[in-house]
Design a protein around this motif. Sequence first.
Motif, mmCIF file in Angstrom:
data_model
loop_
_atom_site.group_PDB
_atom_site.id
_atom_site.type_symbol
_atom_site.label_atom_id
_atom_site.label_comp_id
_atom_site.label_asym_id
_atom_site.label_seq_id
_atom_site.Cartn_x
_atom_site.Cartn_y
_atom_site.Cartn_z
ATOM 1 N N THR A 85 0.770 -1.137 0.066
ATOM 2 C CA THR A 85 0.170 0.219 0.140
ATOM 3 C C THR A 85 0.771 1.361 -0.086
ATOM 4 N N THR A 86 0.132 2.426 -0.511
ATOM 5 C CA THR A 86 1.245 3.386 -0.804
ATOM 6 C C THR A 86 0.623 4.684 -0.206
ATOM 7 N N PHE A 87 0.309 4.979 0.760
ATOM 8 C CA PHE A 87 -0.342 6.162 1.307
ATOM 9 C C PHE A 87 0.772 7.119 1.532
ATOM 10 N N SER A 88 1.887 7.056 1.411
ATOM 11 C CA SER A 88 2.839 8.135 1.053
ATOM 12 C C SER A 88 2.744 8.435 -0.123
ATOM 13 N N THR A 89 2.979 7.772 -1.228
ATOM 14 C CA THR A 89 2.758 8.110 -2.815
ATOM 15 C C THR A 89 1.287 8.982 -2.884
ATOM 16 N N PHE A 90 0.215 8.439 -2.142
ATOM 17 C CA PHE A 90 -0.999 9.001 -2.270
ATOM 18 C C PHE A 90 -0.953 10.506 -1.841
ATOM 19 N N SER A 91 -0.106 10.882 -0.551
ATOM 20 C CA SER A 91 -0.331 11.829 -0.166
ATOM 21 C C SER A 91 0.550 12.908 -1.368
ATOM 22 N N LEU A 92 1.682 12.447 -1.758
ATOM 23 C CA LEU A 92 2.467 13.113 -2.661
ATOM 24 C C LEU A 92 1.553 13.437 -4.134
ATOM 25 N N GLU A 93 1.125 12.522 -4.568
ATOM 26 C CA GLU A 93 0.176 12.957 -5.644
ATOM 27 C C GLU A 93 -0.877 13.729 -5.604
ATOM 28 N N SER A 94 -1.596 13.653 -4.379
ATOM 29 C CA SER A 94 -2.592 14.533 -4.056
ATOM 30 C C SER A 94 -1.935 15.869 -3.766
ATOM 31 N N ILE A 95 -1.141 16.403 -3.302
ATOM 32 C CA ILE A 95 -0.390 17.580 -3.454
ATOM 33 C C ILE A 95 0.008 18.086 -4.645
ATOM 34 N N GLN A 110 -1.188 21.335 -6.267
ATOM 35 C CA GLN A 110 -0.269 22.621 -6.884
ATOM 36 C C GLN A 110 -0.600 22.848 -8.363
ATOM 37 N N GLN A 111 -0.925 21.705 -9.135
ATOM 38 C CA GLN A 111 -1.353 22.115 -10.423
ATOM 39 C C GLN A 111 -2.574 22.444 -10.746
ATOM 40 N N GLU A 112 -3.234 22.567 -9.520
ATOM 41 C CA GLU A 112 -4.719 23.361 -9.519
ATOM 42 C C GLU A 112 -5.840 22.461 -10.317
ATOM 43 N N ARG A 113 -5.602 21.272 -10.293
ATOM 44 C CA ARG A 113 -6.328 19.988 -10.731
ATOM 45 C C ARG A 113 -7.407 19.884 -9.784
ATOM 46 N N TRP A 114 -8.305 20.745 -9.244
ATOM 47 C CA TRP A 114 -8.997 20.381 -8.144
ATOM 48 C C TRP A 114 -9.899 19.201 -8.138
ATOM 49 N N LEU A 115 -10.767 19.134 -9.234
ATOM 50 C CA LEU A 115 -11.753 17.913 -9.498
ATOM 51 C C LEU A 115 -10.789 16.715 -9.297
ATOM 52 N N ALA A 116 -9.726 16.502 -10.094
ATOM 53 C CA ALA A 116 -8.996 15.243 -9.817
ATOM 54 C C ALA A 116 -8.410 14.963 -8.575
ATOM 55 N N ALA A 117 -7.906 16.120 -7.727
ATOM 56 C CA ALA A 117 -7.427 15.941 -6.668
ATOM 57 C C ALA A 117 -8.431 15.416 -5.415
ATOM 58 N N PHE A 118 -9.357 16.239 -5.581
ATOM 59 C CA PHE A 118 -10.622 16.014 -4.367
ATOM 60 C C PHE A 118 -11.184 14.660 -4.747
ATOM 61 N N SER A 119 -11.273 14.242 -6.076
ATOM 62 C CA SER A 119 -11.904 12.957 -6.476
ATOM 63 C C SER A 119 -11.077 11.869 -5.999
ATOM 64 N N TYR A 120 -9.598 11.917 -6.296
ATOM 65 C CA TYR A 120 -8.734 11.090 -5.646
ATOM 66 C C TYR A 120 -8.625 10.864 -4.405
ATOM 67 N N MET A 121 -8.575 11.905 -3.670
ATOM 68 C CA MET A 121 -8.400 11.756 -2.025
ATOM 69 C C MET A 121 -9.921 11.254 -1.493
ATOM 70 N N GLY A 122 -11.153 11.593 -2.190
ATOM 71 C CA GLY A 122 -12.469 10.923 -1.527
ATOM 72 C C GLY A 122 -12.440 9.402 -1.810
ATOM 73 N N ILE A 123 -12.268 9.153 -3.082
ATOM 74 C CA ILE A 123 -12.140 7.812 -3.390
ATOM 75 C C ILE A 123 -11.152 7.159 -2.674
ATOM 76 N N SER A 124 -10.286 7.530 -2.447
ATOM 77 C CA SER A 124 -8.899 6.715 -1.686
ATOM 78 C C SER A 124 -9.545 6.587 -0.461
ATOM 79 N N LEU A 125 -10.102 7.585 0.296
ATOM 80 C CA LEU A 125 -10.373 7.276 1.708
ATOM 81 C C LEU A 125 -11.557 6.362 1.861
ATOM 82 N N ALA A 126 -12.499 6.847 1.236
ATOM 83 C CA ALA A 126 -13.839 5.906 1.411
ATOM 84 C C ALA A 126 -13.518 4.568 0.599
ATOM 85 N N GLY A 127 -12.786 4.733 -0.177
ATOM 86 C CA GLY A 127 -12.811 3.427 -1.008
ATOM 87 C C GLY A 127 -12.048 2.401 -0.306
ATOM 88 N N CYS A 128 -10.875 2.665 0.270
ATOM 89 C CA CYS A 128 -10.090 1.928 1.236
ATOM 90 C C CYS A 128 -10.913 1.613 2.568
#
Length: 124
Positions: A77-87, A91-109
Motif C-alpha cells: 500500500t502506498t499512502f505516502s505516494t498517495f499524499s505526494l500525488e494529491s499535493i 499544486q497544479q490546480e487540478r481541483w476535481l482530480a485531486a479531491f476525487s482522488y482523495m475522496g475515493i481513496s479514503l472512502a474506497g479503502c
Amino acid sequence: MPLLWIGLGGALGAMSRYLVATAIFKWMDKPFPYGTLSVNLIGSFAIGIAYIWLVEHQWGGDHHKQLAMVGFLGAFTTFSTFSLESISMLQQERWLAAFSYMGISLAGCLFATLAGMWLSKSIS
C-alpha cells in the motif's frame, strides 16, 4: 527473526506494488493515479482479510502477521505516494482530480477493508 519476515514480506510487497501499479497505469493511459489508487484499494481489502484470519482467528504465528501484514501489505500500500500525488494535483490546480482522488481513496479503502473483513467472517 521478525525483521527477516518483515523484510521478506516488504520486498515482495514492494515488487508487487510496482508491477500492479505500473500495469494499471499503462492500461489506463490517463493522467490520474489509477495505479496507486488500485494498490491502496487492493491492499486495504487484503488487510481486512488478513486481520480476520491472522489476528481474530489466530491462524498461524507471529511470523505470518509479520510477513503478510507488516511486511507485504506495509510495502504494497502506498499512502505516502498517495499524499505526494494529491499535493501535486493541488499544486497544479487540478481541483476535481485531486479531491476525487482523495475522496475515493479514503472512502474506497475504508470500504475495501470492511469488505475484506466481512468476506472473511462470512466464509470462516
